[in-house]
Design a protein around this motif. Structure first.
Motif, PDB file in Angstrom:
ATOM      1  N   SER A 110       0.827  -1.212  -0.101  1.00 30.07           N
ATOM      2  CA  SER A 110      -0.071  -0.018  -0.183  1.00 30.07           C
ATOM      3  C   SER A 110       0.827   1.284  -0.036  1.00 30.07           C
ATOM      4  N   ILE A 111       0.493   2.441  -0.415  1.00 36.02           N
ATOM      5  CA  ILE A 111       1.060   3.712  -0.441  1.00 36.02           C
ATOM      6  C   ILE A 111      -0.042   4.687   0.238  1.00 36.02           C
ATOM      7  N   MET A 112       0.556   5.792   0.460  1.00 33.35           N
ATOM      8  CA  MET A 112      -0.224   6.759   1.347  1.00 33.35           C
ATOM      9  C   MET A 112      -0.214   7.981   0.216  1.00 33.35           C
ATOM     10  N   ILE A 113      -1.357   8.395  -0.505  1.00 28.39           N
ATOM     11  CA  ILE A 113      -1.344   9.832  -1.220  1.00 28.39           C
ATOM     12  C   ILE A 113      -1.944  10.807  -0.270  1.00 28.39           C
ATOM     13  N   GLY A 114      -1.373  11.651  -0.015  1.00 26.63           N
ATOM     14  CA  GLY A 114      -1.895  12.543   0.884  1.00 26.63           C
ATOM     15  C   GLY A 114      -2.097  11.944   2.280  1.00 26.63           C
ATOM     16  N   ASP A 115      -3.184  12.248   2.642  1.00 24.88           N
ATOM     17  CA  ASP A 115      -3.521  11.435   4.030  1.00 24.88           C
ATOM     18  C   ASP A 115      -4.375  10.212   3.682  1.00 24.88           C
ATOM     19  N   LYS A 154       3.370   5.944 -10.254  1.00 24.00           N
ATOM     20  CA  LYS A 154       4.779   5.393 -10.497  1.00 24.00           C
ATOM     21  C   LYS A 154       5.692   6.411  -9.625  1.00 24.00           C
ATOM     22  N   ASP A 155       6.563   5.834  -9.029  1.00 30.81           N
ATOM     23  CA  ASP A 155       7.671   6.418  -7.920  1.00 30.81           C
ATOM     24  C   ASP A 155       6.866   7.780  -7.123  1.00 30.81           C
ATOM     25  N   GLU A 156       5.704   7.136  -6.763  1.00 31.77           N
ATOM     26  CA  GLU A 156       4.689   7.804  -5.743  1.00 31.77           C
ATOM     27  C   GLU A 156       4.122   9.184  -6.275  1.00 31.77           C
ATOM     28  N   GLU A 157       3.926   9.135  -7.602  1.00 36.78           N
ATOM     29  CA  GLU A 157       3.774  10.161  -8.365  1.00 36.78           C
ATOM     30  C   GLU A 157       2.232   9.425  -8.906  1.00 36.78           C
TER      31      GLU A 157
END
Length: 230
Positions: A110-115, A154-157
């Protein structure tokens, strides 16, 4: 007269003999009774002694019985204490699992995008078309759990954001947005042309979809994002 004296003397002699016999009989009787009397006293003494010994035996037996009872009580108490100690020991020892624990699942990608948390969907076959597009650009498909919000990252973008009836991308990534519109049937070509036009001019484009589908498309620029909605 002479005969009378002889008779009297004879009678006196007879009387003496008789008295002596009687005395002798009394003596004999006493002798005969004396042993019996003598035997009674020892018999009574023996009986009392036996009773005393019997009482002592009884006391000894009672003492042994009491000792046995105390010993059994002590053993029972020790057994109970040992049992409690064993139970306590068992309770302190870690219990072995009755069922083997299942192997732990690997940590969720999983990743965090903003909150907001997004989870990886690259192994979900029902999104295979979107996954193929993400792989083409070296990215991955993510989504907010229990929602209809998706993102190609990609790359947290975030390269492209998608939800029900809408998709958007920055002008630098309109190629991904165009590839995602390929599945729009006969309207796909017009939508791709409209995306490129809005990216170049910034002006909105409205497209009318096939009558049978009833989908109309709107392409516009919002805060540096090219947004396609239908």
């Amino acid at each position: 007269m002479r005969h009378g004296l002889i008779l009297i003397t004879f009678l006196m002699l007879m009387a003496g003999c008789s008295s002596e016999d009687v005395s002798q009989r009394k003596v004999d009787t006493t002798d005969e009774l004396s042993p019996e009397t003598m035997t009674l006293e020892p018999t009574q003494l023996i009986t009392e002694k036996e009773m005393m010994e019997s009482n002592q035996d009884i006391q000894l037996i009672n003492s042994k019985n009491n000792s046995n009872v105390e010993t059994k009580s002590l053993l029972s108490s020790q057994t109970v204490e040992e049992g409690e100690n064993e139970i306590q020991t068992l309770s302190q020892e870690p219990m072995e699992p009755l069922v083997e624990e299942k192997e732990e699942k690997p940590a969720e990608d999983s990743i965090m995008i903003g909150d907001t948390k997004y989870i990886n969907l690259m192994k979900e076959e029902k999104f295979q078309d979107w996954i193929n597009v993400a792989v083409k650009y070296g990215a991955s498909l993510y989504a907010i759990p229990y929602s209809d919000v998706f993102a190609i990252v990609k790359d947290e973008e975030v390269l492209v954001g998608m939800s029900t009836g809408v998709a958007s991308a920055t002008p630098n990534h309109i190629g991904i947005l165009c590839d995602l519109m390929v599945d729009k049937g006969e309207s796909a070509e017009k939508i791709i042309e409209g995306i490129k036009q809005v990216a170049q001019t910034g002006e909105s484009v409205q497209l009318v979809g096939p009558q049978e589908l009833g989908d109309d498309y709107s392409i516009e620029k919002q805060d540096e994002w090219i947004v396609v909605s239908w």
